[in-house]
Design a protein around this motif. Structure first.
Motif, PDB file in Angstrom:
ATOM      1  N   PRO A  17       8.498  55.966  38.711  1.00  0.00           N
ATOM      2  CA  PRO A  17       9.154  55.794  40.014  1.00  0.00           C
ATOM      3  C   PRO A  17       9.773  54.411  40.192  1.00  0.00           C
ATOM      4  N   LEU A  73      23.173  60.226  43.994  1.00  0.00           N
ATOM      5  CA  LEU A  73      22.853  61.642  43.792  1.00  0.00           C
ATOM      6  C   LEU A  73      22.088  61.835  42.484  1.00  0.00           C
ATOM      7  N   ALA A 124      14.644  61.771  40.390  1.00  0.00           N
ATOM      8  CA  ALA A 124      13.363  61.670  41.103  1.00  0.00           C
ATOM      9  C   ALA A 124      12.749  63.053  41.304  1.00  0.00           C
ATOM     10  N   ARG A 166      12.700  47.793  48.380  1.00  0.00           N
ATOM     11  CA  ARG A 166      13.031  46.390  48.427  1.00  0.00           C
ATOM     12  C   ARG A 166      12.905  45.815  47.035  1.00  0.00           C
ATOM     13  N   LEU A 201      10.996  52.663  37.749  1.00  0.00           N
ATOM     14  CA  LEU A 201      12.217  52.719  36.939  1.00  0.00           C
ATOM     15  C   LEU A 201      13.346  53.346  37.743  1.00  0.00           C
ATOM     16  N   GLN A 231      21.698  63.031  53.826  1.00  0.00           N
ATOM     17  CA  GLN A 231      21.676  61.713  53.184  1.00  0.00           C
ATOM     18  C   GLN A 231      20.254  61.360  52.786  1.00  0.00           C
ATOM     19  N   MET A 232      20.028  61.111  51.509  1.00  0.00           N
ATOM     20  CA  MET A 232      18.699  60.657  51.105  1.00  0.00           C
ATOM     21  C   MET A 232      18.586  59.171  51.377  1.00  0.00           C
ATOM     22  N   ARG A 233      17.534  58.798  52.115  1.00  0.00           N
ATOM     23  CA  ARG A 233      17.321  57.366  52.332  1.00  0.00           C
ATOM     24  C   ARG A 233      16.062  56.954  51.594  1.00  0.00           C
ATOM     25  N   THR A 234      16.102  55.801  51.013  1.00  0.00           N
ATOM     26  CA  THR A 234      14.895  55.309  50.356  1.00  0.00           C
ATOM     27  C   THR A 234      14.644  53.876  50.771  1.00  0.00           C
ATOM     28  N   LEU A 235      13.399  53.500  50.665  1.00  0.00           N
ATOM     29  CA  LEU A 235      12.981  52.145  51.001  1.00  0.00           C
ATOM     30  C   LEU A 235      12.612  51.512  49.691  1.00  0.00           C
ATOM     31  N   GLY A 289      13.522  65.524  59.124  1.00  0.00           N
ATOM     32  CA  GLY A 289      14.683  64.773  59.582  1.00  0.00           C
ATOM     33  C   GLY A 289      15.803  64.596  58.579  1.00  0.00           C
ATOM     34  N   TYR A 290      15.734  65.278  57.410  1.00  0.00           N
ATOM     35  CA  TYR A 290      16.800  65.152  56.419  1.00  0.00           C
ATOM     36  C   TYR A 290      18.077  65.775  56.965  1.00  0.00           C
ATOM     37  N   PHE A 346      17.051  51.855  38.653  1.00  0.00           N
ATOM     38  CA  PHE A 346      18.374  52.468  38.443  1.00  0.00           C
ATOM     39  C   PHE A 346      19.199  52.418  39.717  1.00  0.00           C
ATOM     40  N   HIS A 349      13.725  53.348  40.882  1.00  0.00           N
ATOM     41  CA  HIS A 349      14.229  52.356  41.844  1.00  0.00           C
ATOM     42  C   HIS A 349      15.139  51.348  41.163  1.00  0.00           C
TER      43      HIS A 349
END
Lengths: 266, 311, 256
Positions: free
Chosen positions: A137, A151, A157, A236, A139, A230-234, A226-227, A143, A141
């Motif tokens: 996982p 996409l 993932a 940092r 890795l 758009q896929m949102r990821t956190l 709530g999708y 990318f 991130h």
């Protein structure tokens, strides 16, 4: 059960484990790149690159021999490269006539062949070290930060999450096939090849349908949270001092490998 | 063992830098277009493609014993493109090949562009392109064409892999092409049989799913042309490479490949003599065509057998 | 096979007398037909009071899951669905999806991200919350299901019981008003089931839980709603309905 088969990550708290995955990905690619541009027969440089790998294995706490164990995965491909021995002009070592092929083994060809194998052997171990010290996982991130299309990152993932689930389904399908593949004594089991292929094809079709339906349920589960497309990821990412330090040292090391490879000491 | 490496995954070190980068460029371009095209297909498409990637990954493990300890299994590019549409199929295959290379070191990283091109892009283009031509036809025709397309997809991947190895100075053309294609003519049969059986299964149970995928893409002619072109390349180039390697060598040298090692004797032989006019060439092309017809015949019979048993 | 419904006299419950603190969920005359013509819901009406824990029982295919998918607008039938003060319509959809925490039966469908953290963060992130708030909520939700140290774990390494708990956390992080669970105890071994029941008991949130686990219903849910063939055939106090052997038998239920 397939935790061990599929998960190449080895738990650990070493410096290499804690390093930014982005730095590790970039370094691995540059390492492989560096091997690719080393000239044939740059043995000293190949040796240095190998030392880098050993150092990496040692730092990672996995032990020096760690990557060597599985490093021969590329060996079957050597069959394709064997023909390099006969494809380069040079001093003739031996000649054979084999059907319509006239094979001349040359020193240059030999050199090329061995160099290809060494490059491949080194590169595969670099990738192994990366995967053994970085959780997949993380890795993924990396990318994302390295500007892989969103996409594609998302598909990878999902693939990583569900390859375990679907492989389990395949195992169940195969077991049920096995448990029904009885045969009478003295008769060959399994039926004609077309029939066997059809059974396998039905299993693939079955798996497809189950997967398709599963993707519907997952889509619903995403909608419920709530999708909206758009896929949102956190995710940092901060480079720490040690990351910069490692990157600088690694760059210097690879540079010296190249220098040694291109200007051999005589 | 659960995970069986497929023989087409090129490891790092076997391709020259030039070839690796060219392949990466082509792959990156195609993937970018694919992302654009599939991004507009709707939000449902995202989890679908993700699960389908896992499906292809898992389906590659389903094997069936052929003979002498070998087993047939699926590469899946043609199947993915037929059931999902070409662009989505390409993305799904890209993800599968990327994970195989990263997680299992089955296929290298620097050469991953080449692996994706061979096993993901070419297979999807041939598979979908040929299938698209017969989209309006009967189910039987579709299954037969899908089988031929699946076989050709493996052959195209094998041919393109051989050419890359040769252009990288890793393998000798007149050996690697017949060897790779010979092996993959058999492997491709497994691919064809499983693909046809899987499609027949889906036709029986959920034909609506296949119609959705068919309706999803607009530009059918382009795909059909691409599919035919690749198929033609397989039929023409494979016999050429084994029968008249010098011709291809010369073309490659003219185009500036062979950056190291092979260069000197070949570079002087430029000039525009038509390299393909060897005597036996026409007959070898004919042999290729006959080969394809034979395979088509086998798949045709297989498809009929499937249908008879299922109804 | 058609089942002839007896005329059902609703058992009066506190709920039907109206809620003290107002109702959290109100469904009126909801009908839903699948595109293939199968009638899945027929004149379904249901009220849920603040803090109530309600079991939804009935045979497979009774419409329980279909009803649940209506509660946050994944399916849209004819009729009225209100969550809190909000009628369910297109404009309210995003808000309502955060108010109704829907947990699906198979946690492998619910947990679709590689890591636990990413999955629990999915809801808050898609609500558009800022990063710090998302992290706070993830920690809070994991603490509520007693799984705080699982934050960085990979989903495929979890046991079934752990997956079910994380699945609940994935909606708790949205701070919903109602928790809607589909078969939470299915597929659990006795110990994991016990832990789950204890967890559901201690959570103060309003709950609608579809289940076949009648022992859990008796233990945990004062109110029970029976569905069959797309209709609500009984709605009342669990203790009383469980005594009605004719009702239980007619709808394929067993007394625990």
């Amino acid at each position: 059960m397939h935790d061990n088969v599929f998960d190449r990550y080895r738990e650990g708290g070493s410096l290499l484990h804690r390093l930014s995955p982005i730095v590790k990905v970039v370094f691995t690619v540059v390492f492989i790149f560096s091997n690719a541009i080393l000239p044939d027969g740059a043995w000293l440089a190949f040796g240095l690159a190998w030392l880098l790998l050993l150092a990496g294995s040692q730092i990672s706490g996995l032990g020096i021999g760690f990557t060597a164990k599985r490093s021969f995965i590329a060996l079957p491909f050597a069959l394709a490269a064997v023909t390099a021995i006969f494809s380069l002009p040079g001093r003739t070592l031996a000649e054979w006539d084999f059907g319509r092929w006239h094979l001349v083994a040359t020193d240059a060809g030999m050199l090329r062949f061995v160099s290809i194998m060494v490059r491949s052997w080194l590169s595969v171990q670099g990738a192994m070290l990366l995967i053994a010290t970085t959780r997949f996982p993380d890795l993924i991130h990396a990318f994302e930060h390295l500007r892989m299309p969103r996409l594609l990152v998302t598909i990878i993932a999902f693939l990583y999450r569900y390859m375990f689930v679907l492989t389990d389904e395949v195992l169940r399908l195969m077991r049920s096939r096995q448990s029904r593949a009885a045969s009478l004594p003295g008769r060959k089991a399994g039926g004609p090849i077309i029939w066997r292929a059809r059974v396998a094809g039905n299993m693939v079709g079955q798996l497809f349908l189950r997967s398709y339906e599963r993707s519907d349920r997952i889509y619903n589960a995403m909608l419920a949270r709530g999708y909206e497309g758009q896929m949102r990821t956190l995710n940092r990412h901060e480079m720490a001092a040690q990351d910069w330090l490692f990157a600088a040292l690694a760059a210097a090391a690879l540079l010296s490998v190249q220098l040694v490879g291109r200007f051999p000491l005589r | 063992m659960l995970y069986v490496p497929a023989p087409l995954h090129i490891p790092d070190g076997f391709l020259s830098l030039t070839i690796s980068l060219i392949c990466w460029a082509i792959t990156a371009l195609a993937v970018t277009v694919a992302v654009r095209r599939t991004g507009s297909l709707g939000e449902r498409q995202v989890p679908l493609m993700g699960i389908m990637a896992a499906f292809i990954f898992a389906a590659q493990m389903i094997n069936f014993p052929v003979a002498g300890g070998t087993s047939g299994h699926l590469l899946g590019g043609a199947l993915a493109a037929i059931v999902l549409g070409p662009w989505a199929g390409m993305l799904v295959m890209t993800a599968v090949i990327a994970v195989q290379g990263l997680l299992f070191q089955d296929g290298g990283l620097l050469v991953m562009g080449a692996n994706i091109l061979n096993m993901g892009l070419l297979t999807a283009a041939v598979g979908y392109g040929l299938y698209r031509i017969v989209e309006e036809r009967s189910r039987k025709t579709k299954l037969i064409v899908a089988g031929v397309a699946a076989w050709l997809s493996v052959m195209a991947a094998a041919l393109s892999t051989s050419l890359q190895l040769w252009l990288s100075g890793t393998a000798r053309l007149d050996i690697v092409v017949p060897a790779m294609l010979g092996v993959h003519a058999l492997i491709g049969l497994g691919e064809a049989l499983i693909t046809v059986a899987a499609l027949a299964f889906i036709f029986r149970t959920r034909p609506d799913l296949l119609e959705q995928a068919e309706g999803a893409e607009g530009n059918g002619r382009g795909w059909a042309a691409a599919g035919l072109l690749i198929a033609l390349a397989v039929v023409v180039l494979s016999p050429l490479a084994s029968a008249n390697p010098d011709g291809l060598e010369r073309v490659a040298a003219d185009l500036g490949f062979f950056d190291r090692g092979v260069s000197s004797p070949l570079n002087f032989l430029s000039g525009y003599t038509l390299p393909f006019l060897g005597e036996g060439v026409l007959s070898t092309i004919l042999a290729g065509v006959v080969g394809v017809l034979v395979v088509a015949g086998v798949v045709f019979v297989a498809a009929r057998l499937f249908r008879e048993r299922t109804t | 096979m058609p089942v002839t419904h007896k005329k059902i006299t609703p058992v009066p419950t506190p709920a039907m007398a109206g809620c003290e603190d107002g109702d959290v969920l109100k469904i009126e005359h909801l009908d839903f037909t699948y595109p293939d013509g199968h009638v899945a819901l027929w004149d379904v009406s249901l009220d849920l009071c603040q803090g109530e824990k309600v079991a939804l029982v009935g045979p497979n295919g009774a419409g329980k899951s279909t009803l649940m998918l209506h509660l946050n607008g994944i399916f849209r039938g004819d009729g009225i669905v209100r969550v809190g003060d909000l009628p369910l319509d297109k404009a309210n959809l995003p808000l309502i999806r955060s108010m109704v925490g829907l947990v699906f039966q198979n946690p492998d469908d619910q947990l679709f991200s590689p890591t636990v953290f990413e999955d629990v963060a999915f809801g808050p992130l898609h609500m558009g919350l800022p990063e710090d708030e998302v992290r706070t909520r993830v920690d809070e939700a994991l603490a509520q299901v007693h799984m705080s140290n699982f934050r960085e774990r990979l989903s495929h390494h979890l046991s079934m019981g752990e997956k079910k708990r994380i699945a609940i956390a994935t909606v708790l992080s949205m701070r919903p008003q109602i928790l809607v669970l589909d078969e939470p105890s299915a597929g659990l071994d006795p110990r994991a089931r016990r832990a789950l029941i204890n967890l559901l008991r201690e959570m103060p949130i309003t709950m609608l839980v579809s289940t076949h686990d009648m022992a859990m219903v008796r233990e945990l849910f004062p109110r029970m709603v029976v569905m069959d063939e797309g209709r609500i055939v009984a709605d009342g106090s669990t203790a009383e309905l469980l005594e009605d052997e004719a009702l239980l038998e007619a709808h394929g239920l067993e007394r625990p």
